[in-house]
Write an enzyme that holds these catalytic residues in place. Structure first.
Site, PDB file in Angstrom:
ATOM      1  N   CYS A   1       0.848  -1.187   0.000  1.00 24.71           N
ATOM      2  CA  CYS A   1       0.000   0.000   0.000  1.00 24.71           C
ATOM      3  C   CYS A   1       0.887   1.241   0.000  1.00 24.71           C
ATOM      4  CB  CYS A   1      -0.932   0.107   1.194  1.00 24.71           C
ATOM      5  SG  CYS A   1      -2.080  -1.254   1.334  1.00 24.71           S
TER       6      CYS A   1
ATOM      7  N   ARG B   1       3.607  -0.166  -4.895  1.00 25.33           N
ATOM      8  CA  ARG B   1       3.384  -0.711  -3.559  1.00 25.33           C
ATOM      9  C   ARG B   1       2.058  -1.457  -3.438  1.00 25.33           C
ATOM     10  NH1 ARG B   1       6.978   1.716  -0.010  1.00 25.33           N
ATOM     11  NH2 ARG B   1       5.771   0.889   1.709  1.00 25.33           N
TER      12      ARG B   1
ATOM     13  N   TRP C   1      -3.164  -2.532  -1.663  1.00 27.73           N
ATOM     14  CA  TRP C   1      -2.907  -3.968  -1.839  1.00 27.73           C
ATOM     15  C   TRP C   1      -3.747  -4.613  -0.745  1.00 27.73           C
ATOM     16  CZ3 TRP C   1      -0.967  -8.060   1.049  1.00 27.73           C
ATOM     17  CH2 TRP C   1      -0.572  -9.192   0.325  1.00 27.73           C
TER      18      TRP C   1
ATOM     19  N   ASN D   1      -1.590   1.798   6.035  1.00 26.80           N
ATOM     20  CA  ASN D   1      -0.724   0.746   5.505  1.00 26.80           C
ATOM     21  C   ASN D   1      -0.408  -0.195   6.664  1.00 26.80           C
ATOM     22  OD1 ASN D   1       1.149  -0.797   4.162  1.00 26.80           O
ATOM     23  ND2 ASN D   1       2.709   0.793   4.006  1.00 26.80           N
ATOM     24  N   GLY D   2      -0.766  -1.455   6.524  1.00 24.98           N
ATOM     25  CA  GLY D   2      -0.517  -2.422   7.597  1.00 24.98           C
ATOM     26  C   GLY D   2      -1.761  -3.234   7.879  1.00 24.98           C
TER      27      GLY D   2
ATOM     28  N   GLU E   1      15.592 -19.039  -8.895  1.00 23.15           N
ATOM     29  CA  GLU E   1      15.271 -17.678  -9.315  1.00 23.15           C
ATOM     30  C   GLU E   1      14.506 -17.698 -10.651  1.00 23.15           C
ATOM     31  OE1 GLU E   1      14.889 -14.930  -8.188  1.00 23.15           O
ATOM     32  OE2 GLU E   1      14.968 -13.556  -9.848  1.00 23.15           O
TER      33      GLU E   1
ATOM     34  N   LYS F   1      10.747 -16.220 -11.265  1.00 22.49           N
ATOM     35  CA  LYS F   1      10.471 -15.185 -12.280  1.00 22.49           C
ATOM     36  C   LYS F   1       9.330 -15.631 -13.178  1.00 22.49           C
ATOM     37  CE  LYS F   1      11.957 -12.638 -11.080  1.00 22.49           C
ATOM     38  NZ  LYS F   1      12.706 -12.088 -10.006  1.00 22.49           N
TER      39      LYS F   1
ATOM     40  N   GLU G   1       5.804 -15.918 -11.318  1.00 22.48           N
ATOM     41  CA  GLU G   1       5.152 -14.708 -10.814  1.00 22.48           C
ATOM     42  C   GLU G   1       4.580 -13.820 -11.914  1.00 22.48           C
ATOM     43  OE1 GLU G   1       7.569 -11.851  -8.611  1.00 22.48           O
ATOM     44  OE2 GLU G   1       9.325 -12.469  -9.733  1.00 22.48           O
TER      45      GLU G   1
ATOM     46  N   HIS H   1      13.932 -37.682  -5.916  1.00 19.94           N
ATOM     47  CA  HIS H   1      13.420 -37.935  -4.566  1.00 19.94           C
ATOM     48  C   HIS H   1      11.943 -37.563  -4.456  1.00 19.94           C
ATOM     49  CE1 HIS H   1      17.356 -39.046  -3.161  1.00 19.94           C
ATOM     50  NE2 HIS H   1      17.861 -37.934  -3.705  1.00 19.94           N
TER      51      HIS H   1
ATOM     52  N   LYS I   1       5.555  -4.408  -5.011  1.00 21.32           N
ATOM     53  CA  LYS I   1       7.011  -4.282  -5.054  1.00 21.32           C
ATOM     54  C   LYS I   1       7.631  -4.218  -3.660  1.00 21.32           C
ATOM     55  CE  LYS I   1      10.774  -3.691  -7.491  1.00 21.32           C
ATOM     56  NZ  LYS I   1      11.282  -4.955  -8.064  1.00 21.32           N
TER      57      LYS I   1
HETATM   58  C1  F6R Z   1      10.446 -11.437  -7.119  1.00 18.09           C
HETATM   59  C2  F6R Z   1      10.597 -10.366  -6.174  1.00 18.09           C
HETATM   60  C3  F6R Z   1      10.401 -10.671  -4.730  1.00 18.09           C
HETATM   61  C4  F6R Z   1      11.365  -9.824  -3.887  1.00 18.09           C
HETATM   62  C5  F6R Z   1      11.047  -9.999  -2.395  1.00 18.09           C
HETATM   63  C6  F6R Z   1      12.033  -9.243  -1.531  1.00 18.09           C
HETATM   64  O1  F6R Z   1      10.722 -11.006  -8.410  1.00 18.09           O
HETATM   65  O2  F6R Z   1      10.858  -9.252  -6.534  1.00 18.09           O
HETATM   66  O3  F6R Z   1      10.545 -12.017  -4.444  1.00 18.09           O
HETATM   67  O4  F6R Z   1      12.664 -10.207  -4.176  1.00 18.09           O
HETATM   68  O5  F6R Z   1       9.754  -9.551  -2.125  1.00 18.09           O
HETATM   69  O6  F6R Z   1      12.026  -7.892  -1.843  1.00 18.09           O
HETATM   70  P1  F6R Z   1      13.187  -6.922  -1.436  1.00 18.09           P
HETATM   71  O7  F6R Z   1      14.379  -7.282  -2.234  1.00 18.09           O
HETATM   72  O8  F6R Z   1      12.659  -5.557  -1.739  1.00 18.09           O
HETATM   73  O9  F6R Z   1      13.417  -7.138   0.046  1.00 18.09           O
END
Ligand code: F6R
Length: 598
Positions: A2, A28, A84, A110-111, A476, A480, A483, A499, A593
């Protein structure tokens, strides 16, 4: 999660300023948004001298415009929110701001108010609740408190009743804003005759570089006279430091690219070249701190955690140094053995991830040393570190992290080689990685990836496997792809497949196999063959082709840094899979984000 923004000042364009601020904070949270302003215009339909008017909309704020007349109203003060959802579905009623019964107060939050049900029960029955949110209880509580208190005191005593990690901004029709914080970030901007509040500094920078970072346990009053900060516990004024941020306004356009995600993928060679210059000294200093410490711990979430895991392999193989790595949200349950000699290295793009902030707080209480490796200057984690490292990848706007991942791995590569006094070698490897990424991003290579994305688009499941330092790459890559494409993708250590997960392989199940020219090559090819003999479709990534591969994505060997270019094909695959399915790669559903709730 948020985003909160607020403005009060001499300019009578509050709605527009709040709307613009929210657009910067959209990363956010982007399921709905809203703006509230105090109108000082009396019109036919509005008889009161001053009243709060609200507009809310469902959907991303993106290029949205205010449809009601609040945009054209002369107003000096307003607040807004981009949401959010946590409590209550995505509807315009549940979007913030929420109003008190008499519309003289508005709140953005926010929270999560963990005790909102109990607080709601205790409220006088006459309150008319319109939404299903936990937030709305806050504004009704303030309204009740104002029967015998002034506005700011009512906000303070209400905020002190809330359980959980929260930040609020309350707006009164008197034209005053009160913000309070415990957990979620709030930055205050000190302009000339105008004052701002925001969930992060990027939305304030276009207006002023003078900021105050509100601390947990503080509240602030913003009005015509300026900003004053107080303690939530005592109500007494506290001294604050106005900091001058030496930042440029955030570049918020995609430029020649259609999306931020692809723009940021293309920025990776530049990020690597910058790292060689700007991260050399921080890497040498970090190596010295690691040598001094008795026990080093990497903590991070999501993509940042994958960078940490990669660091663990690099430290072990190249520097013969042991580090402990934990998913940050699990570190609370693993930190019993921390001492004053422990060093916690927290990696975070946003610097706000609550799953990282919480264990850091606990570690700090035990006297452990904290090193913050972040991409966002001034962020909560940055301010918590006694050692502070700025990754310098530039603003990462796409929710799926790409260039910040590469910056983190580059930093850890530099630290690894600094530990053995051979940092020059790491610099050379990073230059080679930058060149290889540039090659991978050539038109003809992108066309090949697009073709593979078409093949994968119909899959229900995708698997990715790697061994050694390619295991974090597999994790990773899977993150990617899942998501942004919403295709179930699972990353596994090559040896783990047999396994359990191999039971899921059937005819045509795609599996991306990371096969660098290192000690893992033979074993990972043998895992690929196991999958192929069960009908799996093998996409091999690495410098050497193999009979086991149905498709081969050549990635040149760049020695110990090969994990850096190796991740790029999956970033591209994720992007093109999302496009092919008609999704917005920059704003995947249900994500944000900056993750500031537990
Ligand atoms: C995936 C992604 C998330 C962040 C995670 C941590 O693409 O961006 O998995 O890596 O939420 O975020 P930060 O790096 O901001 O602590």
């Amino acid at each position: 999660m948020c985003g909160i923004f607020g403005y009060t000042g001499t300019k009578k364009t509050a709605a527009n300023r709040v709307l613009k601020g929210l657009k910067t904070l959209e990363y956010r949270g982007y399921d709905s948004w809203g703006v509230a302003v105090v109108s000082d215009q009396k019109t036919e339909s509005r008889k009161a001298d001053k009243e709060i008017l609200v507009e809310k909309q469902v959907g991303k704020i993106g290029n949205s415009v205010l449809k009601s007349d609040i945009l054209n109203l002369k107003s000096n003060t307003g607040i807004g929110h981009t949401r959010w959802a946590t409590h209550g579905g995505v509807t315009d009623t549940n979007a913030h701001p929420h109003l008190s019964c008499d519309s003289s107060l508005a709140i953005v939050h926010n929270g999560i108010v963990e005790n909102f049900q109990k607080l709601k029960k205790g409220l006088n029955k006459s309150h008319n609740f319109k939404s299903d949110t936990d937030t709305e209880v806050i504004v009704h509580l303030i309204e009740d408190e104002m029967k015998n208190k002034g506005f700011s005191e009512a906000v303070r005593s209400t905020f002190n009743k809330l359980d959980g990690l929260n930040a609020i901004a309350a707006l009164s029709s008197s034209g005053e804003i009160v913000v309070a914080k415990n957990g979620s970030p709030i930055v205050l901007g000190v302009g000339s005759g105008e004052y701002f509040l925001s969930s992060d500094a990027t939305a304030i920078i276009p207006h002023t570089k003078k900021v105050i970072f509100l601390e947990d346990g503080q509240f602030a009053i913003l009005n015509k006279k300026g900003i004053s900060v107080y303690s939530l516990a005592s109500g007494k004024k506290v001294k604050t430091e106005v900091q001058i941020l030496d930042w440029k306004a955030v570049e918020s356009t995609t430029g020649k690219f259609p999306h931020f995600m692809i723009k940021e993928i293309f920025e990776q060679p530049k990020v690597l070249r910058n790292a060689i210059i700007s991260l050399e000294k921080p890497a040498i200093d970090m190596a010295a701190s690691i040598k001094e410490a008795r026990g080093t711990f990497f903590i991070a979430s999501g993509t940042a955690f994958h960078a940490c895991l990669a660091g663990t392999y690099l430290f072990s193989k190249i520097a013969h140094h042991h580090v402990n790595t934990a998913v940050a949200s699990e570190f609370n349950y693993l930190e019993d053995f921390l001492t004053k000699q422990s060093l916690i290295i927290a990696l975070s793009q946003s610097g706000e991830t609550i799953d990282v902030v919480e264990p850091l707080n606990r570690a700090a209480k035990k006297g452990a040393k904290i090193a913050a490796v972040v991409n966002s200057l001034g962020s909560t984690i940055y301010r918590m570190g006694s050692i502070k490292v700025l990754l310098g990848a530039g603003p990462e706007i796409a929710v799926a992290s790409t260039k910040a991942y590469v910056a983190k791995v580059a930093f850890l590569m530099l630290v690894t080689y600094a530990l053995i006094g051979r940092i020059e070698e790491a610099k050379k490897l990073l230059i080679k990685s930058a060149k290889e990424i540039e090659r991978l991003l050539r038109k003809e290579n992108i066309s090949e990836i697009k073709k593979i994305a078409k093949t994968l688009a119909k899959s229900e499941h995708i698997y990715t496997i790697g061994r050694g330092v390619s295991y974090p790459t597999a994790l990773e890559s899977a993150l990617k792809m899942k998501e942004v494409s919403y295709i179930h993708t699972e990353g596994l250590a090559g040896g783990e497949l047999k396994h359990g997960a191999i039971a899921l392989i059937s005819k045509g199940t795609p599996c991306i196999v990371y096969a660098p020219d290192d000690e893992t090559f033979e074993s990972i090819i043998s895992n690929a063959t196991e999958i192929k003999s069960r009908g799996g479709l093998i996409i091999g990534v690495g410098p050497k082709n193999s009979e086991s591969f149905d498709h081969w994505v050549p990635v040149k060997d760049v020695g110990e840094a090969s994990l850096i270019p190796m991740v790029v094909p999956a970033q591209l695959l994720a992007y093109f899979l999302a496009l092919g399915k008609g999704w917005d790669p920059d704003k995947p559903r249900n994500l944000a984000k900056s993750v500031t709730v537990k």
